[in-house]
Design a protein around this motif. Structure first.
Motif, PDB file in Angstrom:
ATOM      1  N   THR A 195     -10.228   1.774  16.235  1.00 38.62           N
ATOM      2  CA  THR A 195     -10.848   0.936  17.616  1.00 38.62           C
ATOM      3  C   THR A 195     -10.584   0.514  18.600  1.00 38.62           C
ATOM      4  O   THR A 195     -10.917  -0.446  18.870  1.00 38.62           O
ATOM      5  CB  THR A 195     -11.591   0.109  16.658  1.00 38.62           C
ATOM      6  OG1 THR A 195     -11.076  -0.876  16.245  1.00 38.62           O
ATOM      7  CG2 THR A 195     -12.717   0.621  15.056  1.00 38.62           C
ATOM      8  N   VAL A 196      -8.667  -0.094  18.265  1.00 39.13           N
ATOM      9  CA  VAL A 196      -7.922  -1.083  18.629  1.00 39.13           C
ATOM     10  C   VAL A 196      -7.817  -2.202  18.854  1.00 39.13           C
ATOM     11  O   VAL A 196      -7.931  -3.395  19.518  1.00 39.13           O
ATOM     12  CB  VAL A 196      -7.833  -0.756  20.153  1.00 39.13           C
ATOM     13  CG1 VAL A 196      -6.845  -1.285  20.778  1.00 39.13           C
ATOM     14  CG2 VAL A 196      -7.735   1.087  20.319  1.00 39.13           C
ATOM     15  N   ALA A 197      -9.372  -3.086  17.544  1.00 40.02           N
ATOM     16  CA  ALA A 197      -9.335  -4.041  18.098  1.00 40.02           C
ATOM     17  C   ALA A 197      -8.432  -4.328  16.432  1.00 40.02           C
ATOM     18  O   ALA A 197      -8.078  -3.878  15.841  1.00 40.02           O
ATOM     19  CB  ALA A 197     -10.727  -3.921  16.393  1.00 40.02           C
ATOM     20  N   GLU A 198      -7.981  -5.629  17.216  1.00 41.31           N
ATOM     21  CA  GLU A 198      -6.871  -6.913  16.116  1.00 41.31           C
ATOM     22  C   GLU A 198      -7.126  -6.931  14.195  1.00 41.31           C
ATOM     23  O   GLU A 198      -8.573  -6.950  14.644  1.00 41.31           O
ATOM     24  CB  GLU A 198      -7.506  -8.063  16.965  1.00 41.31           C
ATOM     25  CG  GLU A 198      -5.884  -8.865  16.228  1.00 41.31           C
ATOM     26  CD  GLU A 198      -5.353 -10.056  16.787  1.00 41.31           C
ATOM     27  OE1 GLU A 198      -4.793 -10.746  16.457  1.00 41.31           O
ATOM     28  OE2 GLU A 198      -5.445 -10.721  17.723  1.00 41.31           O
ATOM     29  N   VAL A 199      -6.029  -6.927  14.064  1.00 45.09           N
ATOM     30  CA  VAL A 199      -6.193  -6.845  12.334  1.00 45.09           C
ATOM     31  C   VAL A 199      -5.476  -8.159  11.649  1.00 45.09           C
ATOM     32  O   VAL A 199      -4.635  -8.378  12.160  1.00 45.09           O
ATOM     33  CB  VAL A 199      -5.747  -5.609  11.897  1.00 45.09           C
ATOM     34  CG1 VAL A 199      -5.904  -5.616  10.556  1.00 45.09           C
ATOM     35  CG2 VAL A 199      -6.964  -4.251  12.794  1.00 45.09           C
TER      36      VAL A 199
END
Length: 155
Positions: free
Chosen positions: A118-122
């Motif tokens: 998703t390339v969302a920050e974790v």
């Protein structure tokens, strides 16, 4: 001057520091997670003296965090590859990254973890492997079990 050894202490934090407690070791492991595996790659990326890199790689191999895999016979050359024990260090690096971003990056994070799909920050957090619940550090303790284990609940 020889530094004190923590290897014989009962504290798991002290025993872990015996293996990775020097900053070069942690940075070498970080680079190994980024895909580096050859002596010259580590040396170039870290700008570390060859003798220091040789000592740190030897110690990480001796501790079972990296293993040497020969890729050239003449001259003998090796890749340094993470072992299972070394791969298990990833959450520690993730925690250090999150802690450093929170406390030592007034200009904002320079490195963040992202989900590959998703390339969302974790944002890393600790989860109890038995229950799946978040570990609330204020509600946990680690009472000393034996001599040498420390009595402050930190290990």
């Amino acid at each position: 001057m020889r530094r004190k050894s923590f290897g014989s202490l009962q504290c798991p934090i002290a025993r872990s520091l015996e293996r990775v407690g020097e900053w070069w070791s942690i940075l070498i492991l970080r680079d190994a997670f980024h895909g580096l595996k050859r002596f010259d790659e580590f040396q170039k990326n870290l700008d570390i003296a060859p003798n220091m890199l040789t000592r740190r790689l030897h110690a990480l191999v001796e501790s079972g965090l990296l293993e040497k895999q020969r890729y050239s016979e003449h001259p003998p050359r090796y890749d340094y590859v993470l072992t299972e024990r070394g791969r298990d260090f990833r959450p520690v690096l993730s925690a250090l990254l999150a802690w450093g971003n929170k406390h030592f990056a007034p200009e904002g994070p320079s490195v963040v973890l992202v989900d590959r799909q998703t390339v969302a920050e974790v944002v890393p957090m600790m989860v109890d492997g038995r229950t799946g619940k978040r570990v609330a550090t204020g509600r946990c303790s680690a009472p000393a079990r034996s001599a040498g284990g420390g009595s402050d609940g930190a290990g």
